[in-house]
Design a protein around this motif. Structure first.
Motif, mmCIF file in Angstrom:
data_model
loop_
_atom_site.group_PDB
_atom_site.id
_atom_site.type_symbol
_atom_site.label_atom_id
_atom_site.label_comp_id
_atom_site.label_asym_id
_atom_site.label_seq_id
_atom_site.Cartn_x
_atom_site.Cartn_y
_atom_site.Cartn_z
ATOM 1 N N PHE A 1 28.759 7.558 -0.672
ATOM 2 C CA PHE A 1 27.410 7.423 -0.105
ATOM 3 C C PHE A 1 26.476 8.496 -0.653
ATOM 4 C CE2 PHE A 1 24.265 8.790 3.029
ATOM 5 C CZ PHE A 1 23.547 7.605 3.181
ATOM 6 N N ILE A 2 26.973 9.709 -0.796
ATOM 7 C CA ILE A 2 26.137 10.785 -1.338
ATOM 8 C C ILE A 2 25.686 10.437 -2.749
ATOM 9 C CG2 ILE A 2 26.115 13.192 -2.080
ATOM 10 C CD1 ILE A 2 28.040 13.816 0.212
ATOM 11 N N GLN A 3 26.623 9.955 -3.570
ATOM 12 C CA GLN A 3 26.269 9.579 -4.939
ATOM 13 C C GLN A 3 25.247 8.440 -4.940
ATOM 14 O OE1 GLN A 3 28.110 12.493 -6.758
ATOM 15 N NE2 GLN A 3 27.422 10.818 -8.038
ATOM 16 N N PHE A 4 25.461 7.475 -4.062
ATOM 17 C CA PHE A 4 24.511 6.361 -3.939
ATOM 18 C C PHE A 4 23.137 6.865 -3.515
ATOM 19 C CE2 PHE A 4 22.626 4.048 -0.328
ATOM 20 C CZ PHE A 4 22.055 2.979 -0.996
ATOM 21 N N TRP A 5 23.107 7.716 -2.508
ATOM 22 C CA TRP A 5 21.850 8.234 -1.967
ATOM 23 C C TRP A 5 21.101 9.074 -2.996
ATOM 24 C CZ3 TRP A 5 20.843 13.458 0.006
ATOM 25 C CH2 TRP A 5 19.636 13.552 0.704
ATOM 26 N N MET A 6 21.840 9.805 -3.815
ATOM 27 C CA MET A 6 21.205 10.669 -4.817
ATOM 28 C C MET A 6 20.596 9.875 -5.971
ATOM 29 S SD MET A 6 23.825 13.899 -5.204
ATOM 30 C CE MET A 6 22.892 14.581 -6.579
ATOM 31 N N TRP A 7 21.187 8.745 -6.332
ATOM 32 C CA TRP A 7 20.843 8.108 -7.601
ATOM 33 C C TRP A 7 20.132 6.770 -7.499
ATOM 34 C CZ3 TRP A 7 20.764 10.711 -11.941
ATOM 35 C CH2 TRP A 7 21.519 11.888 -12.022
ATOM 36 N N TYR A 8 20.063 6.158 -6.303
ATOM 37 C CA TYR A 8 19.415 4.845 -6.258
ATOM 38 C C TYR A 8 17.923 4.950 -6.562
ATOM 39 C CZ TYR A 8 17.127 5.509 -1.710
ATOM 40 O OH TYR A 8 16.314 5.949 -0.691
ATOM 41 N N GLY A 9 17.304 6.071 -6.184
ATOM 42 C CA GLY A 9 15.886 6.258 -6.480
ATOM 43 C C GLY A 9 15.625 6.366 -7.966
ATOM 44 N N ASN A 10 16.509 7.073 -8.667
ATOM 45 C CA ASN A 10 16.377 7.194 -10.118
ATOM 46 C C ASN A 10 16.528 5.834 -10.791
ATOM 47 O OD1 ASN A 10 16.542 9.001 -12.697
ATOM 48 N ND2 ASN A 10 18.326 7.674 -12.820
ATOM 49 N N VAL B 1 8.019 8.410 -4.390
ATOM 50 C CA VAL B 1 8.345 9.843 -4.362
ATOM 51 C C VAL B 1 9.438 10.126 -3.334
ATOM 52 C CG1 VAL B 1 7.460 12.124 -3.762
ATOM 53 C CG2 VAL B 1 6.113 10.617 -5.220
ATOM 54 N N LEU B 2 9.302 9.548 -2.146
ATOM 55 C CA LEU B 2 10.281 9.782 -1.086
ATOM 56 C C LEU B 2 11.654 9.228 -1.461
ATOM 57 C CD1 LEU B 2 8.119 8.987 2.085
ATOM 58 C CD2 LEU B 2 8.832 11.236 1.244
ATOM 59 N N LYS C 1 0.837 -1.191 0.000
ATOM 60 C CA LYS C 1 0.000 0.000 0.000
ATOM 61 C C LYS C 1 0.884 1.258 0.000
ATOM 62 C CE LYS C 1 -3.667 -2.590 0.434
ATOM 63 N NZ LYS C 1 -4.606 -2.781 -0.698
ATOM 64 N N GLY C 2 0.394 2.307 -0.613
ATOM 65 C CA GLY C 2 1.105 3.579 -0.617
ATOM 66 C C GLY C 2 2.390 3.561 -1.418
ATOM 67 N N GLN C 3 2.406 2.797 -2.501
ATOM 68 C CA GLN C 3 3.617 2.705 -3.315
ATOM 69 C C GLN C 3 4.030 4.063 -3.884
ATOM 70 O OE1 GLN C 3 4.016 -0.326 -6.271
ATOM 71 N NE2 GLN C 3 2.848 -1.837 -5.113
ATOM 72 N N GLY C 4 3.036 4.843 -4.296
ATOM 73 C CA GLY C 4 3.348 6.149 -4.883
ATOM 74 C C GLY C 4 4.117 7.034 -3.927
ATOM 75 N N LEU C 5 3.703 7.051 -2.660
ATOM 76 C CA LEU C 5 4.388 7.865 -1.659
ATOM 77 C C LEU C 5 5.815 7.385 -1.446
ATOM 78 C CD1 LEU C 5 4.362 10.055 0.526
ATOM 79 C CD2 LEU C 5 3.435 8.336 2.111
ATOM 80 N N ASN D 1 17.205 12.735 -5.654
ATOM 81 C CA ASN D 1 17.716 12.982 -7.000
ATOM 82 C C ASN D 1 17.371 14.371 -7.514
ATOM 83 O OD1 ASN D 1 17.227 12.346 -10.306
ATOM 84 N ND2 ASN D 1 19.096 11.573 -9.360
ATOM 85 N N ILE D 2 16.342 15.000 -6.946
ATOM 86 C CA ILE D 2 15.929 16.316 -7.436
ATOM 87 C C ILE D 2 16.496 17.450 -6.581
ATOM 88 C CG2 ILE D 2 13.818 15.380 -8.436
ATOM 89 C CD1 ILE D 2 12.264 16.471 -6.091
#
Length: 328
Positions: free
Chosen positions: A171-180, A114-115, A107-111, A120-121
């Motif tokens: 870690f910063i690079q990982f954190w920024m891009w894993y969502g993308n 987004v999180l 449930k709540g996959q969209g949320l 990445n943004i």
């Protein structure tokens, strides 16, 4: 109703002309010009006559064999890319399997999406300031937390330790891009024929078998795209290392893009050396991309193509022999 004798193909050329023109002026010409500069003695902020070197590859030789900073930047770039890309892909694949599993029906996959995509943004400058504050010495939040938990007796200067600095940048690079990466993979899974998953479910395949026998093989093209774009992004990494630590401490986070920028626009303005370094990185990218294309190729399609070629060759030989016999 479409009129007869009207050639609509010209409109395609008209619409693509602006892109082609922009590509020729702002991409192809700079690339070719950079390649030429790498073989010259062009340097200095004051314009001077440019000459091709007696040994055209001297700039390349100096970089590869006589420039420790460039070699160090190559090693740093590789380390930073690998240490952020491997966990990035693993987590993205795990989240993809989680969000696309019909049995879980989360449930709540969209949320969640987004999180997870939100880092990445956020602009690189904002993230650099954020992590500089988090790991500040001596009163940063991380230092305060460590002392409160009793993990350290005194403040730790995290950003002055080479290994820690590299780890934070990775870690910063990982954190920024894993969502993308996760979003791209989920889009790929959604493009797979649902009948394949239904058939696997009917045949009694569990989630693990379905993911590794159906999902991953079907994502070959998407994975190739992700690998190529990540490789190019990793080899051209600039913003976070530059804004966060400016390549420090002791050049431990100096990347090749930062080295090229420093050679071209700082100090002695060694445009020839910067151009040569750019061409070296271009060749490395091309070679790695070729390897990835070869490794990720569709082996079944290649095998079928070989079989078809053999059949065509045999048919041609048989037809030729039949023609000779008939002629006799």
């Amino acid at each position: 109703m479409r009129r007869k004798n009207v050639n609509y193909s010209k409109y395609g050329y008209i619409f693509t002309f602006p892109f082609v023109l922009a590509f020729l002026i702002f991409s192809l010409y700079p690339i070719l010009y950079t390649a030429v500069i790498g073989f010259t003695d062009m340097k200095g902020i004051i314009p001077k006559p440019i000459h091709i070197l007696d040994n055209p590859f001297q700039n390349f030789k100096d970089l590869l064999f006589d420039n420790p900073s460039f070699r160090k930047s190559l090693i740093n770039t590789g380390l930073l890319w690998i240490t952020n890309f491997v966990p990035q892909m693993l987590l993205a694949l795990l989240l993809t399997a989680w969000f696309t599993n019909k049995r879980l029906n989360i449930k709540g996959q969209g949320l969640f999406k987004v999180l997870l995509y939100m880092p990445n943004i956020i602009t690189a400058s904002t993230i650099a300031v954020l992590f500089s504050t988090l790991f500040a010495y001596p009163m940063g939040p991380v230092n305060s937390l460590f002392q409160m938990l009793g993990w350290t007796d005194a403040p730790v200067f995290f950003l002055q330790d080479k290994t820690t600095a590299r780890g934070i940048v990775a870690f910063i690079q990982f954190w920024m891009w894993y969502g993308n990466t996760m979003i791209v993979l989920i889009a790929g899974v959604m493009g797979i024929n649902p009948a394949l998953f239904e058939s696997a479910s009917i045949d009694g395949a569990n989630g693990f078998q379905t993911f590794f026998r159906i999902t991953l093989p079907s994502l070959r093209t998407i994975l190739l795209f992700t690998l190529i774009t990540s490789m190019v992004g990793g080899l051209t990494m600039f913003d976070i290392p530059q804004l966060f630590l400016a390549g420090g401490p002791d050049d431990s986070t100096l990347t090749t893009s930062m080295f090229i920028y420093g050679q071209a626009f700082k100090g002695s303005y060694m445009y020839n050396r910067a151009a040569a370094a750019s061409m070296i990185m271009f060749l490395i990218s091309a070679i790695l991309a070729g390897i990835l294309f070869y490794v990720m190729r569709d082996r079944d399609a290649s095998r079928l193509k070989k079989i078809q070629k053999q059949k065509n060759r045999k048919a041609a030989i048989a037809a030729r022999e039949g023609g000779v016999t008939h002629g006799k």
